[in-house]
Motif scaffolding. Structure first.
Motif: not given
Length: 177
Positions: A167-174
């Motif tokens: 259920s986790f993800h690495v967000p895009e920059k910004g």
């Protein structure tokens, strides 16, 4: 006088710091805010608290929850100390959101509100990484953001703790918390 010791871990070099009695710092070498709690003058020396910390780290990196905490001295502001004390209570193998920590601060201090971003600043300046488990703090939307040691290390630590990463993800920059 501050003391340091350099050690190695499965995730790279670590520097630990002490005032002679308690642990005051634990940083991955090169991480953001590295050595922030360290005075300008320090001596490299082995101390009993460093031996305890190395034992804690050996248990932790074996994939188990240590059943003790080395003595800690939190050299920081009262607000950050409050947030760090909340993080200390996040169990091995669990996560907590910035918003959940903010709600606990609000409840403890009798405030009307607290922003997750303010908590994020306190989490990011944690000077005793791993033992004060800032890697277990995640965004309310499931984003794995804000780890001073680097997102790659955060993912490895959470995976080692057998946290369900689906259920986790690495967000895009910004992207905001």
């Amino acid at each position: 006088m501050d003391y340091i010791k350099k050690i190695t871990s499965p995730l790279g070099g670590i520097t630990i710091a002490s005032d002679g009695k308690a642990l005051t710092g634990l940083w991955f070498d090169g991480q953001k805010y590295f050595g922030e709690a360290l005075s300008k003058e320090y001596v490299e020396k082995d101390l009993p608290v460093f031996q305890q910390t190395e034992e804690w780290l050996a248990i932790y990196f074996s994939g188990k929850a240590p059943d003790f905490t080395p003595p800690l001295s939190l050299k920081t502001t009262p607000f950050r100390k409050n947030v760090w004390e909340i993080m200390l209570k996040i169990p091995f193998g669990r996560t907590m959101t910035y918003g959940e920590i903010a709600r606990q601060v609000v409840q403890q201090k009798g405030l009307s509100h607290m922003s997750a971003q303010a908590v994020g600043g306190a989490v990011g300046h944690n000077s005793i990484s791993l033992i004060i488990p800032c890697h277990r703090v995640v965004g309310g939307n499931g984003s794995l953001t804000g780890y001073a040691g680097g997102i790659d290390k955060k993912v490895k630590l959470l995976t080692m703790e057998k946290i369900d990463m689906s259920s986790f993800h690495v967000p895009e920059k910004g992207t905001a918390l």
